[in-house]
Design a protein around this motif. Structure first.
Motif, PDB file in Angstrom:
ATOM      1  N   ILE A  46       0.832  -1.206   0.000  1.00 31.11           N
ATOM      2  CA  ILE A  46       0.000   0.000   0.000  1.00 31.11           C
ATOM      3  C   ILE A  46       0.865   1.255   0.000  1.00 31.11           C
ATOM      4  N   ASN A  47       1.929   1.257   0.804  1.00 30.20           N
ATOM      5  CA  ASN A  47       2.778   2.443   0.918  1.00 30.20           C
ATOM      6  C   ASN A  47       3.638   2.703  -0.321  1.00 30.20           C
ATOM      7  N   THR A  48       3.932   1.667  -1.098  1.00 30.18           N
ATOM      8  CA  THR A  48       4.803   1.856  -2.252  1.00 30.18           C
ATOM      9  C   THR A  48       4.069   1.825  -3.592  1.00 30.18           C
ATOM     10  N   ARG A  49       2.909   1.211  -3.656  1.00 26.94           N
ATOM     11  CA  ARG A  49       2.252   1.035  -4.954  1.00 26.94           C
ATOM     12  C   ARG A  49       0.905   1.735  -5.083  1.00 26.94           C
ATOM     13  N   PHE A  50       0.438   2.300  -3.986  1.00 32.39           N
ATOM     14  CA  PHE A  50      -0.840   3.013  -4.013  1.00 32.39           C
ATOM     15  C   PHE A  50      -0.620   4.434  -3.492  1.00 32.39           C
ATOM     16  N   THR A  51       0.310   5.122  -4.132  1.00 26.84           N
ATOM     17  CA  THR A  51       0.671   6.482  -3.743  1.00 26.84           C
ATOM     18  C   THR A  51      -0.044   7.476  -4.659  1.00 26.84           C
ATOM     19  N   THR A  52       0.079   8.745  -4.321  1.00 23.60           N
ATOM     20  CA  THR A  52      -0.533   9.765  -5.168  1.00 23.60           C
ATOM     21  C   THR A  52       0.118   9.781  -6.550  1.00 23.60           C
ATOM     22  N   ARG A  72      -9.123   5.333  -5.948  1.00 22.46           N
ATOM     23  CA  ARG A  72      -8.508   5.657  -7.232  1.00 22.46           C
ATOM     24  C   ARG A  72      -8.885   7.096  -7.535  1.00 22.46           C
ATOM     25  N   VAL A  73      -7.894   7.939  -7.690  1.00 24.26           N
ATOM     26  CA  VAL A  73      -8.135   9.352  -7.950  1.00 24.26           C
ATOM     27  C   VAL A  73      -8.454   9.514  -9.429  1.00 24.26           C
ATOM     28  N   THR A  74      -9.607  10.102  -9.687  1.00 23.91           N
ATOM     29  CA  THR A  74      -9.986  10.356 -11.078  1.00 23.91           C
ATOM     30  C   THR A  74      -9.569  11.760 -11.437  1.00 23.91           C
ATOM     31  N   ILE A  75      -8.952  11.882 -12.592  1.00 24.62           N
ATOM     32  CA  ILE A  75      -8.542  13.210 -13.021  1.00 24.62           C
ATOM     33  C   ILE A  75      -9.693  13.854 -13.778  1.00 24.62           C
ATOM     34  N   HIS A  76      -9.916  15.109 -13.487  1.00 21.04           N
ATOM     35  CA  HIS A  76     -10.996  15.827 -14.160  1.00 21.04           C
ATOM     36  C   HIS A  76     -10.499  16.458 -15.446  1.00 21.04           C
ATOM     37  N   SER A  77      -9.190  16.710 -15.467  1.00 15.21           N
ATOM     38  CA  SER A  77      -8.614  17.245 -16.694  1.00 15.21           C
ATOM     39  C   SER A  77      -7.117  16.953 -16.694  1.00 15.21           C
ATOM     40  N   LYS A  78      -6.554  16.965 -17.863  1.00 14.97           N
ATOM     41  CA  LYS A  78      -5.114  16.752 -17.988  1.00 14.97           C
ATOM     42  C   LYS A  78      -4.374  17.851 -17.240  1.00 14.97           C
ATOM     43  N   LYS A  79      -4.879  19.071 -17.295  1.00  8.38           N
ATOM     44  CA  LYS A  79      -4.230  20.193 -16.621  1.00  8.38           C
ATOM     45  C   LYS A  79      -4.183  19.980 -15.117  1.00  8.38           C
ATOM     46  N   ASN A  80      -5.279  19.476 -14.526  1.00 10.86           N
ATOM     47  CA  ASN A  80      -5.296  19.209 -13.088  1.00 10.86           C
ATOM     48  C   ASN A  80      -4.240  18.176 -12.704  1.00 10.86           C
ATOM     49  N   LEU A  81      -4.138  17.129 -13.517  1.00 11.93           N
ATOM     50  CA  LEU A  81      -3.151  16.080 -13.242  1.00 11.93           C
ATOM     51  C   LEU A  81      -1.741  16.647 -13.334  1.00 11.93           C
ATOM     52  N   LEU A  82      -1.456  17.400 -14.389  1.00  9.77           N
ATOM     53  CA  LEU A  82      -0.118  17.963 -14.558  1.00  9.77           C
ATOM     54  C   LEU A  82       0.209  18.957 -13.447  1.00  9.77           C
ATOM     55  N   ASP A  83      -0.773  19.745 -13.018  1.00 10.27           N
ATOM     56  CA  ASP A  83      -0.563  20.677 -11.904  1.00 10.27           C
ATOM     57  C   ASP A  83      -0.235  19.920 -10.617  1.00 10.27           C
ATOM     58  N   GLU A  84      -0.958  18.822 -10.380  1.00 13.40           N
ATOM     59  CA  GLU A  84      -0.702  18.010  -9.193  1.00 13.40           C
ATOM     60  C   GLU A  84       0.699  17.414  -9.241  1.00 13.40           C
ATOM     61  N   MET A  85       1.106  16.964 -10.401  1.00 12.80           N
ATOM     62  CA  MET A  85       2.444  16.395 -10.555  1.00 12.80           C
ATOM     63  C   MET A  85       3.521  17.451 -10.329  1.00 12.80           C
ATOM     64  N   GLU A  86       3.288  18.658 -10.822  1.00 13.28           N
ATOM     65  CA  GLU A  86       4.224  19.762 -10.592  1.00 13.28           C
ATOM     66  C   GLU A  86       4.427  19.972  -9.090  1.00 13.28           C
ATOM     67  N   THR A  87       3.337  19.917  -8.337  1.00 10.16           N
ATOM     68  CA  THR A  87       3.405  20.087  -6.892  1.00 10.16           C
ATOM     69  C   THR A  87       4.193  18.947  -6.251  1.00 10.16           C
ATOM     70  N   GLN A  88       3.943  17.715  -6.699  1.00 12.31           N
ATOM     71  CA  GLN A  88       4.636  16.556  -6.135  1.00 12.31           C
ATOM     72  C   GLN A  88       6.136  16.616  -6.381  1.00 12.31           C
ATOM     73  N   ILE A  89       6.539  17.163  -7.503  1.00  9.28           N
ATOM     74  CA  ILE A  89       7.960  17.231  -7.836  1.00  9.28           C
ATOM     75  C   ILE A  89       8.683  18.203  -6.913  1.00  9.28           C
ATOM     76  N   GLY A  90       8.120  19.375  -6.734  1.00  7.82           N
ATOM     77  CA  GLY A  90       8.758  20.361  -5.869  1.00  7.82           C
ATOM     78  C   GLY A  90      10.112  20.792  -6.406  1.00  7.82           C
ATOM     79  N   ASN A  91      11.058  21.045  -5.486  1.00 10.46           N
ATOM     80  CA  ASN A  91      12.390  21.518  -5.857  1.00 10.46           C
ATOM     81  C   ASN A  91      13.382  20.393  -6.086  1.00 10.46           C
ATOM     82  N   ALA A  92      13.026  19.178  -5.675  1.00 11.07           N
ATOM     83  CA  ALA A  92      13.917  18.025  -5.837  1.00 11.07           C
ATOM     84  C   ALA A  92      13.050  16.773  -5.906  1.00 11.07           C
ATOM     85  N   ILE A  93      13.528  15.772  -6.665  1.00 12.04           N
ATOM     86  CA  ILE A  93      12.774  14.527  -6.777  1.00 12.04           C
ATOM     87  C   ILE A  93      13.741  13.369  -6.991  1.00 12.04           C
TER      88      ILE A  93
END
Length: 154
Positions: A46-52, A72-93
Protein backbone atom coordinates in the motif's frame (compact mmCIF):
# COMPACT_ATOMS: atom_id res chain seq x y z
CA UNK A 1 7.48 -15.48 -11.61
CA UNK A 2 5.70 -12.66 -9.84
CA UNK A 3 6.47 -11.92 -6.20
CA UNK A 4 3.89 -11.61 -3.44
CA UNK A 5 3.89 -7.80 -3.63
CA UNK A 6 2.99 -7.91 -7.34
CA UNK A 7 0.22 -10.41 -6.64
CA UNK A 8 -1.27 -8.34 -3.81
CA UNK A 9 -1.07 -5.16 -5.92
CA UNK A 10 -2.76 -6.88 -8.85
CA UNK A 11 -5.51 -8.27 -6.62
CA UNK A 12 -6.25 -4.87 -5.05
CA UNK A 13 -6.32 -3.09 -8.42
CA UNK A 14 -8.61 -5.77 -9.84
CA UNK A 15 -11.01 -5.46 -6.89
CA UNK A 16 -11.07 -1.67 -7.26
CA UNK A 17 -11.97 -2.03 -10.94
CA UNK A 18 -14.55 -4.78 -10.37
CA UNK A 19 -16.30 -2.89 -7.60
CA UNK A 20 -16.87 -0.04 -10.03
CA UNK A 21 -16.87 2.55 -7.27
CA UNK A 22 -13.22 3.52 -7.62
CA UNK A 23 -12.35 2.52 -4.08
CA UNK A 24 -12.19 -0.39 -1.67
CA UNK A 25 -12.00 -0.87 2.06
CA UNK A 26 -9.84 -3.66 3.39
CA UNK A 27 -8.77 -5.01 6.72
CA UNK A 28 -5.03 -5.47 6.72
CA UNK A 29 -5.00 -8.62 8.87
CA UNK A 30 -7.71 -10.32 6.82
CA UNK A 31 -5.86 -9.59 3.58
CA UNK A 32 -2.61 -10.86 5.13
CA UNK A 33 -4.35 -14.13 6.03
CA UNK A 34 -5.77 -14.43 2.52
CA UNK A 35 -2.28 -14.16 1.01
CA UNK A 36 -0.51 -16.03 3.82
CA UNK A 37 1.87 -13.16 4.48
CA UNK A 38 2.75 -10.78 7.29
CA UNK A 39 0.54 -7.70 7.74
CA UNK A 40 3.66 -5.60 7.20
CA UNK A 41 3.76 -6.95 3.61
CA UNK A 42 0.30 -5.45 3.05
CA UNK A 43 1.58 -2.13 4.44
CA UNK A 44 4.57 -2.27 2.12
CA UNK A 45 2.38 -2.80 -0.95
CA UNK A 46 0.00 0.00 0.00
CA UNK A 47 2.78 2.44 0.92
CA UNK A 48 4.80 1.86 -2.25
CA UNK A 49 2.25 1.03 -4.95
CA UNK A 50 -0.84 3.01 -4.01
CA UNK A 51 0.67 6.48 -3.74
CA UNK A 52 -0.53 9.77 -5.17
CA UNK A 53 2.11 9.40 -7.89
CA UNK A 54 0.34 6.19 -8.91
CA UNK A 55 -3.07 7.86 -8.83
CA UNK A 56 -4.37 6.64 -5.46
CA UNK A 57 -5.31 8.17 -2.15
CA UNK A 58 -5.11 6.02 0.98
CA UNK A 59 -6.80 6.65 4.28
CA UNK A 60 -6.86 4.43 7.31
CA UNK A 61 -8.59 4.05 10.62
CA UNK A 62 -6.73 2.24 13.35
CA UNK A 63 -8.18 0.04 16.03
CA UNK A 64 -10.39 -3.05 16.25
CA UNK A 65 -12.89 -1.88 13.66
CA UNK A 66 -10.17 -0.25 11.62
CA UNK A 67 -9.83 -0.37 7.88
CA UNK A 68 -7.68 0.86 5.03
CA UNK A 69 -9.54 2.63 2.24
CA UNK A 70 -7.84 2.89 -1.15
CA UNK A 71 -9.38 5.38 -3.56
CA UNK A 72 -8.51 5.66 -7.23
CA UNK A 73 -8.13 9.35 -7.95
CA UNK A 74 -9.99 10.36 -11.08
CA UNK A 75 -8.54 13.21 -13.02
CA UNK A 76 -11.00 15.83 -14.16
CA UNK A 77 -8.61 17.25 -16.69
CA UNK A 78 -5.11 16.75 -17.99
CA UNK A 79 -4.23 20.19 -16.62
CA UNK A 80 -5.30 19.21 -13.09
CA UNK A 81 -3.15 16.08 -13.24
CA UNK A 82 -0.12 17.96 -14.56
CA UNK A 83 -0.56 20.68 -11.90
CA UNK A 84 -0.70 18.01 -9.19
CA UNK A 85 2.44 16.40 -10.55
CA UNK A 86 4.22 19.76 -10.59
CA UNK A 87 3.40 20.09 -6.89
CA UNK A 88 4.64 16.56 -6.14
CA UNK A 89 7.96 17.23 -7.84
CA UNK A 90 8.76 20.36 -5.87
CA UNK A 91 12.39 21.52 -5.86
CA UNK A 92 13.92 18.02 -5.84
CA UNK A 93 12.77 14.53 -6.78
CA UNK A 94 14.30 11.08 -6.41
CA UNK A 95 14.59 8.83 -9.46
CA UNK A 96 12.01 6.36 -8.10
CA UNK A 97 9.40 9.08 -7.62
CA UNK A 98 10.13 10.55 -11.06
CA UNK A 99 9.57 7.12 -12.60
CA UNK A 100 6.26 6.82 -10.75
CA UNK A 101 5.11 10.09 -12.25
CA UNK A 102 6.20 8.98 -15.72
CA UNK A 103 4.30 5.71 -15.28
CA UNK A 104 1.19 7.65 -14.27
CA UNK A 105 1.48 9.85 -17.36
CA UNK A 106 1.72 6.70 -19.44
CA UNK A 107 -1.20 5.06 -17.62
CA UNK A 108 -3.38 8.11 -18.25
CA UNK A 109 -2.45 8.09 -21.98
CA UNK A 110 -0.83 11.50 -21.73
CA UNK A 111 2.49 10.21 -23.08
CA UNK A 112 3.47 7.28 -25.29
CA UNK A 113 5.72 4.34 -24.40
CA UNK A 114 8.50 5.94 -26.45
CA UNK A 115 8.15 9.28 -24.68
CA UNK A 116 8.22 7.51 -21.32
CA UNK A 117 11.44 5.70 -22.27
CA UNK A 118 13.05 8.97 -23.35
CA UNK A 119 11.99 10.69 -20.13
CA UNK A 120 13.30 7.86 -17.96
CA UNK A 121 16.64 7.85 -19.81
CA UNK A 122 17.03 11.62 -19.41
CA UNK A 123 16.27 11.47 -15.68
CA UNK A 124 18.32 8.39 -14.80
CA UNK A 125 21.08 8.71 -12.20
CA UNK A 126 23.54 7.35 -14.77
CA UNK A 127 22.71 10.25 -17.09
CA UNK A 128 22.70 12.85 -14.30
CA UNK A 129 26.13 12.08 -12.90
CA UNK A 130 26.30 14.73 -10.20
CA UNK A 131 26.29 14.32 -6.43
CA UNK A 132 23.18 14.41 -4.30
CA UNK A 133 21.26 16.62 -3.48
CA UNK A 134 22.15 18.49 -6.67
CA UNK A 135 21.13 15.48 -8.81
CA UNK A 136 17.59 15.41 -7.37
CA UNK A 137 17.30 19.18 -7.84
CA UNK A 138 18.47 18.93 -11.44
CA UNK A 139 16.06 16.04 -12.07
CA UNK A 140 13.19 18.18 -10.69
CA UNK A 141 14.05 21.08 -13.00
CA UNK A 142 14.13 18.73 -16.00
CA UNK A 143 10.81 17.14 -14.95
CA UNK A 144 9.19 20.58 -14.61
CA UNK A 145 10.39 21.49 -18.10
CA UNK A 146 9.06 18.21 -19.52
CA UNK A 147 5.65 18.64 -17.87
CA UNK A 148 5.37 22.21 -19.13
CA UNK A 149 6.18 21.01 -22.65
CA UNK A 150 3.59 18.23 -22.36
CA UNK A 151 0.92 20.66 -21.16
CA UNK A 152 1.50 22.94 -24.17
CA UNK A 153 1.86 20.17 -26.76
CA UNK A 154 -1.22 18.03 -26.13
Amino acid sequence: MRNISDIIEGYLKEVIELEGQGHIEIKRNELAKQFACAPSQINYVINTRFTTEHGYYVESKRGGGGYIRILRVTIHSKKNLLDEMETQIGNAIAQTNAERIIFRLLEEDIITEREASIMKAALDRVTLQVALPLRDQLRARIMHAMLQTISFEK
